[in-house]
Design a protein around this motif. Sequence first.
Motif, short mmCIF file in Angstrom:
data_model
loop_
_atom_site.label_atom_id
_atom_site.label_comp_id
_atom_site.label_asym_id
_atom_site.label_seq_id
_atom_site.Cartn_x
_atom_site.Cartn_y
_atom_site.Cartn_z
N GLY A 161 0.79 -1.23 0.00
CA GLY A 161 0.00 0.00 0.00
C GLY A 161 0.82 1.27 0.00
O GLY A 161 0.33 2.34 0.37
N ALA A 162 2.08 1.19 -0.45
CA ALA A 162 2.94 2.38 -0.46
C ALA A 162 2.72 3.24 -1.70
O ALA A 162 3.20 4.37 -1.77
CB ALA A 162 4.41 1.97 -0.36
N GLY A 163 2.01 2.69 -2.69
CA GLY A 163 1.75 3.47 -3.91
C GLY A 163 2.78 3.26 -5.00
O GLY A 163 2.93 4.10 -5.89
N LYS A 164 3.47 2.13 -4.97
CA LYS A 164 4.50 1.85 -5.98
C LYS A 164 3.95 1.87 -7.39
O LYS A 164 4.55 2.46 -8.28
CB LYS A 164 5.14 0.48 -5.75
N SER A 165 2.83 1.20 -7.57
CA SER A 165 2.30 1.05 -8.94
C SER A 165 1.94 2.42 -9.53
O SER A 165 2.22 2.68 -10.70
CB SER A 165 1.09 0.14 -8.95
N THR A 166 1.37 3.28 -8.71
CA THR A 166 1.03 4.64 -9.18
C THR A 166 2.30 5.40 -9.56
O THR A 166 2.38 6.02 -10.63
CB THR A 166 0.30 5.42 -8.05
N GLN A 167 3.30 5.35 -8.70
CA GLN A 167 4.53 6.09 -8.97
C GLN A 167 5.29 5.50 -10.16
O GLN A 167 5.89 6.23 -10.94
CB GLN A 167 5.42 6.13 -7.73
N GLU A 168 5.23 4.20 -10.29
CA GLU A 168 5.89 3.55 -11.44
C GLU A 168 5.24 4.05 -12.73
O GLU A 168 5.92 4.40 -13.68
CB GLU A 168 5.75 2.04 -11.27
N ARG A 169 3.91 4.13 -12.73
CA ARG A 169 3.19 4.59 -13.92
C ARG A 169 3.53 6.06 -14.22
O ARG A 169 3.80 6.43 -15.36
CB ARG A 169 1.68 4.43 -13.71
N LEU A 170 3.53 6.89 -13.18
CA LEU A 170 3.79 8.32 -13.41
C LEU A 170 5.22 8.55 -13.91
O LEU A 170 5.44 9.38 -14.80
CB LEU A 170 3.55 9.12 -12.11
N LEU A 171 6.17 7.79 -13.38
CA LEU A 171 7.55 7.94 -13.86
C LEU A 171 7.63 7.49 -15.32
O LEU A 171 8.28 8.16 -16.15
CB LEU A 171 8.52 7.14 -13.00
N ALA A 172 6.99 6.38 -15.63
CA ALA A 172 7.03 5.89 -17.01
C ALA A 172 6.43 6.94 -17.96
O ALA A 172 7.01 7.23 -19.02
CB ALA A 172 6.27 4.57 -17.11
N GLU A 173 5.33 7.54 -17.56
CA GLU A 173 4.70 8.56 -18.42
C GLU A 173 5.65 9.75 -18.60
O GLU A 173 5.78 10.28 -19.70
CB GLU A 173 3.38 9.04 -17.78
N ILE A 186 11.76 7.61 -0.05
CA ILE A 186 10.76 8.67 -0.09
C ILE A 186 9.66 8.39 0.92
O ILE A 186 9.17 7.25 1.01
CB ILE A 186 10.16 8.77 -1.52
N ASP A 187 9.28 9.41 1.66
CA ASP A 187 8.15 9.31 2.59
C ASP A 187 6.87 9.23 1.75
O ASP A 187 6.42 10.22 1.17
CB ASP A 187 8.16 10.55 3.49
N ALA A 188 6.29 8.02 1.73
CA ALA A 188 5.16 7.77 0.83
C ALA A 188 3.83 8.25 1.41
O ALA A 188 2.78 8.03 0.79
CB ALA A 188 5.08 6.28 0.49
N SER A 189 3.88 8.91 2.57
CA SER A 189 2.62 9.47 3.08
C SER A 189 2.37 10.85 2.47
O SER A 189 1.33 11.46 2.71
CB SER A 189 2.65 9.53 4.61
N ARG A 190 3.35 11.35 1.69
CA ARG A 190 3.17 12.68 1.07
C ARG A 190 2.22 12.59 -0.13
O ARG A 190 1.81 11.51 -0.55
CB ARG A 190 4.54 13.20 0.62
N ALA A 191 1.91 13.77 -0.70
CA ALA A 191 0.99 13.81 -1.84
C ALA A 191 1.61 13.09 -3.04
O ALA A 191 2.82 13.20 -3.28
CB ALA A 191 0.69 15.25 -2.21
N VAL A 192 0.77 12.40 -3.78
CA VAL A 192 1.23 11.63 -4.94
C VAL A 192 2.02 12.51 -5.91
O VAL A 192 3.10 12.13 -6.40
CB VAL A 192 0.00 11.01 -5.67
N SER A 193 1.52 13.73 -6.16
CA SER A 193 2.18 14.60 -7.14
C SER A 193 3.55 15.07 -6.64
O SER A 193 4.49 15.23 -7.42
CB SER A 193 1.29 15.79 -7.49
N ASP A 194 3.68 15.31 -5.33
CA ASP A 194 4.98 15.73 -4.77
C ASP A 194 6.01 14.60 -4.92
O ASP A 194 7.16 14.83 -5.27
CB ASP A 194 4.86 16.06 -3.28
N ILE A 195 5.55 13.39 -4.63
CA ILE A 195 6.47 12.24 -4.74
C ILE A 195 6.89 12.08 -6.19
O ILE A 195 8.09 11.93 -6.49
CB ILE A 195 5.77 10.95 -4.25
N ALA A 196 5.93 12.15 -7.10
CA ALA A 196 6.23 11.97 -8.52
C ALA A 196 7.23 13.02 -9.00
O ALA A 196 8.15 12.72 -9.77
CB ALA A 196 4.95 12.03 -9.34
N ALA A 197 7.08 14.26 -8.53
CA ALA A 197 7.99 15.34 -8.96
C ALA A 197 9.40 15.05 -8.46
O ALA A 197 10.38 15.23 -9.21
CB ALA A 197 7.48 16.68 -8.42
N GLU A 198 9.52 14.59 -7.22
CA GLU A 198 10.86 14.31 -6.68
C GLU A 198 11.51 13.15 -7.44
O GLU A 198 12.70 13.21 -7.78
CB GLU A 198 10.75 13.98 -5.18
#
Length: 206
Positions: A13-25, A181-193
């Motif tokens: 539940g850390a959000g890996k799949s979402t971040q993986e997708r956003l990085l790929a995009e 990365i602290d995965a409790s932060r906003a999805v967009s902030d994590i993706a930007a970092e």
Amino acid sequence: MPGVFIAFEGGEGAGKSTQERLLAEHLIASGHEVVRTREPGGTPASEAMRNIVLSPEFTGLDARSEALLFAASRGEHAARVIRPALDRGAVVVCDRYLDSSVAYQGYGRNLGAERVRSLSLWATNSLLPDLTIVLDVDPVIGLRRITNPDRLEAEPLVYHELVRTAFLEIAGGEPDRYLVIDASRAVSDIAAEVSALVDLLMQGRQ
Ligand code: TYD
């Protein structure tokens, strides 16, 4: 190898799949060839092994057998998908890789981090990511996001706490190859970092 290999790791539940997708995009928009893949899985045989190792039908599967199945699945995946993609210069973005085995089997099942790591190194002919992004979240929060748990997700909280500690220890030992990365932060902030760091990595490669 001409390509770049990036892995995402972390607990449930850390959000890996979402971040993986956003990085790929992000990488595709920057003009890179991107291969998105995941573990356990990524090839037909590896997906078949995934079905065995994650199925609640096999509750109580022997810990060593579990470790061997993950390593076997990884060997096939590395040989058939990851290496060929890196050889032709693609960026491979993988949802979980070798450190999941070290954390879940080495630490979580108490099989020994070094032994489990060397098993996967043998299976993959020593293929390691250029960068591993660890999404860190308190398992109490992460597990709340899981519906319909698989065999590993259904393990007790103490197991998932061990897994979290493992990822942090692994990353702490090699700060040049890991980003925590602290995965409790906003999805967009994590993706930007993540994107900013990967852009730097790619520039260094050119
Ligand atoms: P998956 O559905 O991909 O979960 P997630 O979305 O959390 O990545 O299932 C993968 C599960 O397998 C997850 O609980 C972690 C576990 N696992 C291991 O125990 N060892 C491994 O080597 C790998 C790759 C995964």
